[in-house]
Design an enzyme around this catalytic site. Structure first.
Site, PDB file in Angstrom:
ATOM      1  CB  ILE A  73       8.665  58.316  57.989  1.00 26.83           C
ATOM      2  CG1 ILE A  73       8.514  58.478  59.502  1.00 26.83           C
ATOM      3  CG2 ILE A  73       9.814  59.165  57.447  1.00 26.83           C
ATOM      4  CD1 ILE A  73       9.674  57.905  60.297  1.00 26.83           C
ATOM      5  CB  SER A 111      -4.643  33.540  77.445  1.00 24.42           C
ATOM      6  OG  SER A 111      -4.110  32.693  78.436  1.00 24.42           O
TER       7      SER A 111
END
Ligand SMILES: *[C@@H]1O[C@H](CO)[C@@H](O)[C@H](O)[C@H]1NC(C)=O
Ligand SMILES: *[C@@H]1O[C@H](CO)[C@@H](O)[C@H](O)[C@H]1NC(C)=O
Ligand SMILES: *[C@@H]1O[C@H](CO)[C@@H](O)[C@H](O)[C@H]1NC(C)=O
Ligand SMILES: *[C@@H]1O[C@H](CO)[C@@H](O)[C@H](O)[C@H]1NC(C)=O
Ligand SMILES: CC(=O)N[C@H]1CO[C@H](CO)[C@@H](O)[C@@H]1O
Length: 575
Positions: A233, A263
């Site tokens: 933006i 993990s």
């Protein structure tokens, strides 16, 4: 703690691509010879099983089956080339052994990828042969006696020492070192301003030539000339001369999401198609190179920071995508500071890769989710290695102090408790492991005990037939969760509020049952340990609902300009 990905990386590959001899990731505090031997053994048994089962599925010779496997592999990362080299090297022995109906365990002991050390138990995945082990092994040794390869394979953990492989090994090595793949996070600090930018564990940069442009910062001069916060933006509305960033984002309280995880947080995943002969095809390995260069993690699909649409077809989205949907000004503001093997005890080693500038950036929601490695390890006796509540308390306090000195005021830190991992054994132990489905001969109980025997299990204490051990592990996990809860209830910090949520796998399982699913379908099939993609998305859903109900201030307001942002900026530059 040796992280799980090493094992499975070795498992899927080391025979095809001798990675652990080439680019073994900086190993940790413990002598790893036993472990890397264990990894080599797992890798051998998996690859030999796949070759054997491909022959069975296609009613073909062993030779044709090896050809088939190599033909499925992609060219990238030298996977195919290496596969052919490995066939050339071990093919003749494999043909002789497998043609004599010798199973993968015996093959791998014969070729000395697996070794029974004196005084140690014999580690095997498949049921033992009917004849005594010694006898079977001797018979197999006779079959390959005259093979010149055996001499070399005695030092088989370094197949690069073979003359005809040396050159290709060198090439693979330099390719790997020159591309991102196996770099240690610590060695990756190439930026002069570590807190501003430079690390790759975060939303994509939008201007590489500008150090001061990165996701998460407060806009510079309302982004009139360029997109300083990478949310897509910027510029000025020609109709009224008001900068778009001001018009659409001012007062919308943008915020980013940061995951400090392991993990599971990074979404560790090994595709079952890579080891299931009956499903294997040219398509199976397409995503293998990407996975390997991501440490076998799929953070782009993870429950917290994922930004791709789920491939599992489930409708729930990641926490990041929900934050983005709530306020499009949050676009790209995510960081997955997760690491395979991450725990409260080693977080300090990579915590500083978190990038947030206290003065320049928007506040962040930080999720701390070290959900297993504090109680999980592969030791014969796992209990002494577990984190104690006292140790957890002091390392969490360190972490929180660090966060308080790095997070912008108005941030939120959410501590996740540990799950009760007994659901792993309860739901999986009598189901067939992917390699055992064809002949109904290997269950998860067998698989777990194989990993435990080799001391390479990611979680001996829960992935174990020993009920006492599983119960003790759950008790410790509960104590650690209580410690986190206590910290959240009693400690105050100036720059963030501190919250605690339970890791409630039970709740997720019930939700999944309501949708017609079974609990075992929520666990990664190949490692039999991690929550899979569906589970992470359901967890994200439960997290979101809980926070929305109890602490709506954490998520911020719905931005009324979202649809206008879409009209003007489309997908805001994608991810
Ligand atoms: C497998 O192949 C062999 C030899 O090519 C053939 O005799 C046999 O009938 C085949 N079996 C099946 C089940 O196709
Ligand atoms: C990137 O940053 C440089 C230096 O600030 C600036 O000159 C350039 O216009 C920026 N590029 C884009 C596409 O915003
Ligand atoms: C941080 O923000 C809170 C309001 O969110 C405010 O009350 C407090 O004074 C601020 N603290 C500092 C050090 O600026
Ligand atoms: C089960 O685990 C407990 C706790 O580690 C241990 O004391 C016990 O010896 C184990 N039992 C067996 C049969 O290995
Ligand atoms: C380990 C890992 O894959 N980290 C990823 C985190 O997300 C960023 C942004 O997508 C990736 O570039 C990193 O590779």
């Amino acid at each position: 703690m040796k992280s799980l990905w090493n094992i499975l990386l070795a498992t899927t590959l080391s025979l095809l691509l001798p990675l652990h001899t080439l680019a073994s990731p900086a190993s940790d505090d413990q002598p790893s010879t036993g472990h890397s031997k264990g990894h080599t053994c797992v890798a051998c048994v998996v690859v030999v099983s796949v070759i054997e089962q491909l022959a069975q599925v296609h009613n073909s010779t062993v030779e044709a089956s090896m050809e088939r496997l190599c033909s499925y592999l992609p060219e990238k990362l030298f996977l195919k080339t290496t596969c052919y080299l490995v066939i050339r090297m071990f093919g003749p022995d494999l043909i002789k052994l497998l043609s004599a109906n010798i199973n993968a365990d015996v093959v791998c002991h014969t070729l000395e990828f697996c070794k029974q050390d004196p005084g140690q138990p014999l580690c095997h995945l498949y049921p033992l042969p009917k004849e005594p082990w010694k006898f079977t092994l001797e018979k197999a040794r006779q079959i390959v006696k005259k093979s010149p390869i055996l001499k070399h394979s005695r030092s088989s953990s370094d197949i690069c020492s073979l003359p005809f492989l040396a050159k290709i090994c060198q090439r693979i090595k330099s390719t790997i070192q020159n591309s991102v793949p196996f770099k240690d996070v610590d060695s990756d600090k190439h930026s002069i301003f570590p807190t501003l930018r430079g690390y790759h564990w975060r939303g994509r940069d939008c201007n590489d030539s500008n150090r001061m442009a990165y996701p998460g910062r407060r806009p510079d001069n309302w982004d009139i000339h360029e997109d300083s916060n990478c949310n897509g933006i910027w510029g000025v509305d020609p109709k009224d001369g008001i900068p778009y960033e001001k018009k659409f984002c001012e007062g919308s309280q943008p915020r980013g999401i940061i995951l400090l995880g392991d993990s599971a947080g990074a979404h560790f995943h090994i595709s079952p198609e890579w080891i299931t002969a009956s499903q294997m095809s040219l398509k199976s390995f397409i995503d293998l190179p990407v996975a390997l260069t991501n440490e076998l993690d799929w953070p782009q699909l993870s429950g917290v920071t994922g930004f791709l649409d789920s491939i599992s077809g489930i409708k729930e989205n990641s926490v990041y995508l929900r934050l983005r949907k709530r306020n499009h000004c949050n676009h790209r503001d995510y960081q997955n500071i997760s690491r395979n093997g991450g725990s409260s005890q080693n977080l300090e080693k990579f915590l500083e890769t978190l990038s947030r500038n206290q003065l320049l950036d928007h506040p962040a929601i930080v999720i701390y989710a070290m959900i297993g490695n504090d109680v999980c390890n592969g030791k014969v006796d796992p209990i002494p290695e577990m984190t104690t509540p006292e140790k957890l308390y002091s390392s969490i306090m360190q972490t929180l102090k660090y966060l308080n000195s790095h997070l912008p005021n108005g941030s939120h830190v959410i501590l996740y408790g540990l799950p009760d991992g007994t659901f792993l054994w309860d739901n999986l132990h009598n189901r067939y492991y992917p390699l055992g489905q064809l002949n109904k001969d290997v269950t998860y109980a067998h698989f777990y005990s194989f990993l435990n025997c080799l001391q390479v299990s990611p979680c001996h204490s829960w992935m174990s037939s020993n009920k006492t051990l599983r119960t003790l592990t759950s008790e410790r996990a509960k104590q650690l969760s209580d410690t986190l809860k206590k910290i959240a209830a009693s400690q105050k910090f100036t720059n963030f509020d501190l919250l605690y949520v339970d890791f409630d796998f039970q709740e997720v399982t019930e939700e999944w049952r309501k949708q017609g699913g079974q609990p075992w379908q929520l666990i990664e099939p190949v490692d039999g340990f991690h929550p899979n993609e569906v589970a992470s998305q359901l967890l994200a859903d439960s997290f979101w609902k809980k926070v929305q109900l109890q602490w709506p201030q954490v998520l911020g307001k719905e931005n009324p300009f979202n649809s206008q942002i879409e009209q003007v900026f489309g997908d805001q530059g994608g991810h």
